[in-house]
Write an enzyme that holds these catalytic residues in place. Structure first.
Site, PDB file in Angstrom:
ATOM      1  N   ARG A  24      -9.291  -1.009 -11.756  1.00  0.00           N
ATOM      2  CA  ARG A  24      -7.872  -1.810 -12.319  1.00  0.00           C
ATOM      3  C   ARG A  24      -6.704  -0.916 -12.428  1.00  0.00           C
ATOM      4  O   ARG A  24      -5.857  -1.515 -13.341  1.00  0.00           O
ATOM      5  CB  ARG A  24      -8.453  -2.659 -13.653  1.00  0.00           C
ATOM      6  CG  ARG A  24      -9.486  -3.606 -13.296  1.00  0.00           C
ATOM      7  CD  ARG A  24      -9.461  -4.954 -14.086  1.00  0.00           C
ATOM      8  NE  ARG A  24     -10.308  -5.803 -13.568  1.00  0.00           N
ATOM      9  CZ  ARG A  24     -11.616  -5.887 -13.774  1.00  0.00           C
ATOM     10  NH1 ARG A  24     -12.265  -4.552 -14.442  1.00  0.00           N
ATOM     11  NH2 ARG A  24     -12.375  -6.771 -13.147  1.00  0.00           N
ATOM     12  N   LYS A  53       6.573   0.970  -4.810  1.00  0.00           N
ATOM     13  CA  LYS A  53       5.862   0.069  -3.968  1.00  0.00           C
ATOM     14  C   LYS A  53       4.835   1.015  -3.211  1.00  0.00           C
ATOM     15  O   LYS A  53       4.916   2.095  -2.850  1.00  0.00           O
ATOM     16  CB  LYS A  53       6.884  -0.447  -2.615  1.00  0.00           C
ATOM     17  CG  LYS A  53       7.706  -1.503  -3.046  1.00  0.00           C
ATOM     18  CD  LYS A  53       8.427  -1.837  -1.604  1.00  0.00           C
ATOM     19  CE  LYS A  53       9.614  -2.943  -1.945  1.00  0.00           C
ATOM     20  NZ  LYS A  53      10.289  -3.278  -0.695  1.00  0.00           N
ATOM     21  N   GLU A  88      16.776   7.413   6.741  1.00  0.00           N
ATOM     22  CA  GLU A  88      16.901   6.609   5.272  1.00  0.00           C
ATOM     23  C   GLU A  88      18.395   7.364   4.582  1.00  0.00           C
ATOM     24  O   GLU A  88      18.767   6.392   3.945  1.00  0.00           O
ATOM     25  CB  GLU A  88      15.712   6.919   4.334  1.00  0.00           C
ATOM     26  CG  GLU A  88      14.511   6.443   5.211  1.00  0.00           C
ATOM     27  CD  GLU A  88      14.224   5.037   5.447  1.00  0.00           C
ATOM     28  OE1 GLU A  88      15.207   4.309   4.590  1.00  0.00           O
ATOM     29  OE2 GLU A  88      13.376   4.432   6.142  1.00  0.00           O
ATOM     30  N   LYS A 148      18.319   4.819  -5.073  1.00  0.00           N
ATOM     31  CA  LYS A 148      17.229   4.125  -5.128  1.00  0.00           C
ATOM     32  C   LYS A 148      16.714   3.744  -6.576  1.00  0.00           C
ATOM     33  O   LYS A 148      16.624   2.702  -6.926  1.00  0.00           O
ATOM     34  CB  LYS A 148      15.916   4.833  -4.489  1.00  0.00           C
ATOM     35  CG  LYS A 148      14.937   3.949  -4.461  1.00  0.00           C
ATOM     36  CD  LYS A 148      13.796   3.953  -3.235  1.00  0.00           C
ATOM     37  CE  LYS A 148      12.957   2.950  -3.083  1.00  0.00           C
ATOM     38  NZ  LYS A 148      12.045   3.400  -2.035  1.00  0.00           N
ATOM     39  N   GLU A 208      12.045  -6.654  -6.068  1.00  0.00           N
ATOM     40  CA  GLU A 208      12.632  -7.121  -4.943  1.00  0.00           C
ATOM     41  C   GLU A 208      13.101  -8.523  -5.189  1.00  0.00           C
ATOM     42  O   GLU A 208      12.574  -9.393  -4.162  1.00  0.00           O
ATOM     43  CB  GLU A 208      11.972  -6.952  -3.779  1.00  0.00           C
ATOM     44  CG  GLU A 208      12.958  -6.955  -2.378  1.00  0.00           C
ATOM     45  CD  GLU A 208      12.424  -6.259  -1.170  1.00  0.00           C
ATOM     46  OE1 GLU A 208      12.003  -5.103  -1.463  1.00  0.00           O
ATOM     47  OE2 GLU A 208      12.330  -6.904  -0.239  1.00  0.00           O
ATOM     48  N   ARG A 254      17.176  -5.516  -4.434  1.00  0.00           N
ATOM     49  CA  ARG A 254      16.440  -4.294  -3.832  1.00  0.00           C
ATOM     50  C   ARG A 254      16.227  -4.629  -2.387  1.00  0.00           C
ATOM     51  O   ARG A 254      15.943  -3.632  -1.598  1.00  0.00           O
ATOM     52  CB  ARG A 254      14.974  -4.236  -4.691  1.00  0.00           C
ATOM     53  CG  ARG A 254      14.175  -3.170  -3.938  1.00  0.00           C
ATOM     54  CD  ARG A 254      12.992  -2.661  -4.780  1.00  0.00           C
ATOM     55  NE  ARG A 254      12.238  -1.644  -4.409  1.00  0.00           N
ATOM     56  CZ  ARG A 254      11.364  -1.105  -4.837  1.00  0.00           C
ATOM     57  NH1 ARG A 254      10.857  -1.475  -6.020  1.00  0.00           N
ATOM     58  NH2 ARG A 254      10.746  -0.060  -4.406  1.00  0.00           N
ATOM     59  N   ASN A 268      16.698  -2.417   2.526  1.00  0.00           N
ATOM     60  CA  ASN A 268      15.961  -2.993   3.820  1.00  0.00           C
ATOM     61  C   ASN A 268      17.140  -2.906   4.817  1.00  0.00           C
ATOM     62  O   ASN A 268      16.732  -3.415   5.829  1.00  0.00           O
ATOM     63  CB  ASN A 268      15.172  -4.377   3.769  1.00  0.00           C
ATOM     64  CG  ASN A 268      14.129  -4.287   2.699  1.00  0.00           C
ATOM     65  OD1 ASN A 268      13.472  -3.208   2.807  1.00  0.00           O
ATOM     66  ND2 ASN A 268      13.758  -5.307   1.943  1.00  0.00           N
ATOM     67  N   HIS A 317      15.979  -2.358   8.437  1.00  0.00           N
ATOM     68  CA  HIS A 317      14.464  -2.604   8.418  1.00  0.00           C
ATOM     69  C   HIS A 317      14.101  -3.772   9.202  1.00  0.00           C
ATOM     70  O   HIS A 317      12.708  -3.949   9.548  1.00  0.00           O
ATOM     71  CB  HIS A 317      13.861  -2.265   7.114  1.00  0.00           C
ATOM     72  CG  HIS A 317      13.816  -0.848   6.654  1.00  0.00           C
ATOM     73  ND1 HIS A 317      14.988  -0.044   6.232  1.00  0.00           N
ATOM     74  CD2 HIS A 317      12.724   0.015   6.212  1.00  0.00           C
ATOM     75  CE1 HIS A 317      14.731   0.970   6.037  1.00  0.00           C
ATOM     76  NE2 HIS A 317      13.456   1.286   5.872  1.00  0.00           N
ATOM     77  N   HIS A 331      11.140  -2.691  11.572  1.00  0.00           N
ATOM     78  CA  HIS A 331       9.892  -2.981  11.438  1.00  0.00           C
ATOM     79  C   HIS A 331       9.376  -3.624  12.826  1.00  0.00           C
ATOM     80  O   HIS A 331       8.243  -3.294  13.212  1.00  0.00           O
ATOM     81  CB  HIS A 331       9.694  -3.764  10.256  1.00  0.00           C
ATOM     82  CG  HIS A 331       9.606  -3.018   8.790  1.00  0.00           C
ATOM     83  ND1 HIS A 331       9.552  -3.557   7.893  1.00  0.00           N
ATOM     84  CD2 HIS A 331       9.235  -1.529   8.864  1.00  0.00           C
ATOM     85  CE1 HIS A 331       9.560  -2.418   6.910  1.00  0.00           C
ATOM     86  NE2 HIS A 331       9.369  -1.322   7.235  1.00  0.00           N
ATOM     87  N   HIS A 375       8.984   5.404  12.396  1.00  0.00           N
ATOM     88  CA  HIS A 375       9.765   4.759  11.377  1.00  0.00           C
ATOM     89  C   HIS A 375      11.289   4.957  11.274  1.00  0.00           C
ATOM     90  O   HIS A 375      11.956   4.123  11.387  1.00  0.00           O
ATOM     91  CB  HIS A 375       9.121   4.846  10.087  1.00  0.00           C
ATOM     92  CG  HIS A 375       9.692   4.064   8.882  1.00  0.00           C
ATOM     93  ND1 HIS A 375       9.456   2.641   8.768  1.00  0.00           N
ATOM     94  CD2 HIS A 375      10.538   4.234   8.027  1.00  0.00           C
ATOM     95  CE1 HIS A 375      10.060   2.317   7.748  1.00  0.00           C
ATOM     96  NE2 HIS A 375      10.627   3.064   7.023  1.00  0.00           N
TER      97      HIS A 375
END
Ligand SMILES: NC(=O)c1ccc[n+]([C@@H]2O[C@H](COP(=O)([O-])OP(=O)(O)OC[C@H]3O[C@@H](n4cnc5c(N)ncnc54)[C@H](O)[C@@H]3O)[C@@H](O)[C@H]2O)c1
Length: 359
Positions: free
Chosen positions: A119, A141, A183, A225, A235, A239, A243, A246, A250, A262
């Site tokens: 957990r 993330k 990035e 960031k 997000e 946020r 992207n 992206h 993606h 990427h």
């Protein structure tokens, strides 16, 4: 009717520091000993990073190591289960912590397992690629891919600390530098336009390991960031601007079976996002050209390979995690540093822009 408040720890209790510098391993050891986030530490790394850096890490940091197979194709639930089993076999428990030593794949898988192992146990990030140092190690993330799409199973689990040791970058292959540059150019496009001329002029100095310059661009990237994540950890809105590039990126990455990396895919995605911004009348031609020029100068591809089918890319766009209901959200630009989220981009225009971007 009763109102019961579940008062969770205030944000400050989950605040953490990003350390950027050369030879940080002694600092890491001192912080692990002093801060007592966990009683016992497990380094999680991959089969490429282990032969290059593991000995150096274990010489300074008191931990055991688990080595995962390297590469995006191993960023799967199977790898996560194998890691959890391996931790269990070595006696890890709720008082243990994970030290993720690797690129974004290691960081995402190790962070994911840390978030669910018994957990949730603490995770400290030691990013070893430029991409991980400017992006994936910060913000909490975590996740793994499923065959149809990236990062579909995941959690938010903020690290206890991030240590970006520039010494790791000395062994980075050329293509991984370029991935990280994508990035950084993204941060330039969405928030810090001053990064664009630096990247256009000095990417060779970065590759050559100019420590002062690396510290500056990694620091500026992490600050952007940090500021965005602080305002929108999960997000809900802001946020999303991270992207930029992206959405198409993606889709291209997946459609290529990950032969397009990427960063390369994000570069193509930024070209498309800038073209969409221009076609919709938001971004001036000069700004669009400047962005494409910076991408080209740092060595990133600005055309989508003709071998990738437009229909395949469009189909994958439809499965994008960032989509809400039937609209795909695109992050567009009004100017460098002025991004906005558009939910109403006509599908036909997206098709045209992707067709135009194919070589
Ligand atoms: N969590 C987030 O917020 C976030 C953000 C951006 C990207 N990501 C994820 O990050 C991943 C991409 O990260 P990446 O580009 O670091 O990929 P990666 O982890 O696969 O690393 C790239 C390659 O470099 C190797 N490597 C790592 N460090 C090295 C070093 N110091 N010297 C030599 N080789 C080294 C790796 O073994 C791998 O082969 C993607 O899965 C992406 O989804 C996550």
């Amino acid at each position: 009717v009763k109102a019961i408040t579940v008062a969770l720890a205030p944000c400050a209790a989950r605040s953490y520091e990003i350390h950027i510098g050369r030879d940080l391993l002694d600092t890491v050891a001192a912080q692990l000993a002093g801060r007592r986030w966990a009683a016992r530490w497990f380094v999680v790394t991959d089969s490429n990073v282990a032969p290059l850096h593991l000995e150096r890490v274990l010489a300074r940091v008191d931990a055991e190591a688990v080595v995962l197979p390297a590469g995006e194709k191993h960023k799967t639930i199977d790898t996560a289960v194998a890691l959890a089993s391996s931790l269990l076999a070595r006696g890890a428990d709720r008082t243990s912590g994970i030290l993720a030593v690797g690129g974004g794949v290691v960081g995402d898988v190790a962070g994911f397992v840390a978030s669910i192992f018994m957990r949730g146990i603490p995770c400290v990030q030691l990013p070893t690629t430029l991409l991980a140092q400017v992006d994936s190690s910060v913000g909490g993330k975590t996740g793994v891919d499923v065959p149809a799409a990236k990062n579909i199973l995941g959690t938010f689990h903020q690290p206890c600390a991030v240590f970006s040791d520039l010494a790791f970058l000395a062994t980075l292959p050329a293509r991984e530098w370029t991935n990280g540059f994508a990035e950084i150019v993204k941060y330039g496009a969405i928030a810090d336009p001053g990064l664009l001329p630096i990247m256009a002029a000095r990417s060779d100095d970065l590759r050559a390991g100019d420590q002062q310059l690396l510290g500056e661009v990694i620091g500026r990237s992490c600050r952007i960031k940090q500021q965005i994540v602080e305002r929108d950890e999960r997000e809900g809105g802001l946020r999303r601007i991270l992207n930029f590039g992206h959405t198409v990126g993606h889709a291209v990455e997946a459609e290529s079976g990950f032969s397009v990396s990427h960063g390369e895919a994000v570069s193509m995605g930024m070209v498309c996002a800038a073209a969409l911004s221009a076609r919709l009348g938001h971004l001036g031609a000069a700004h669009r050209e400047e962005l494409v020029d910076v991408l080209r100068r740092v060595g990133l591809p600005v055309r989508i390979p003709a071998s990738l089918a437009v229909s395949g890319i469009l189909e994958r766009l439809g499965k994008d995690k960032k989509k809400a209901g039937t609209t795909i959200h695109f992050v567009l630009l009004k100017a460098p540093g002025q991004p906005f989220v558009a939910g109403d981009v006509p599908g036909e225009l997206v098709r045209e822009v992707i067709e135009d971007a194919r070589s």
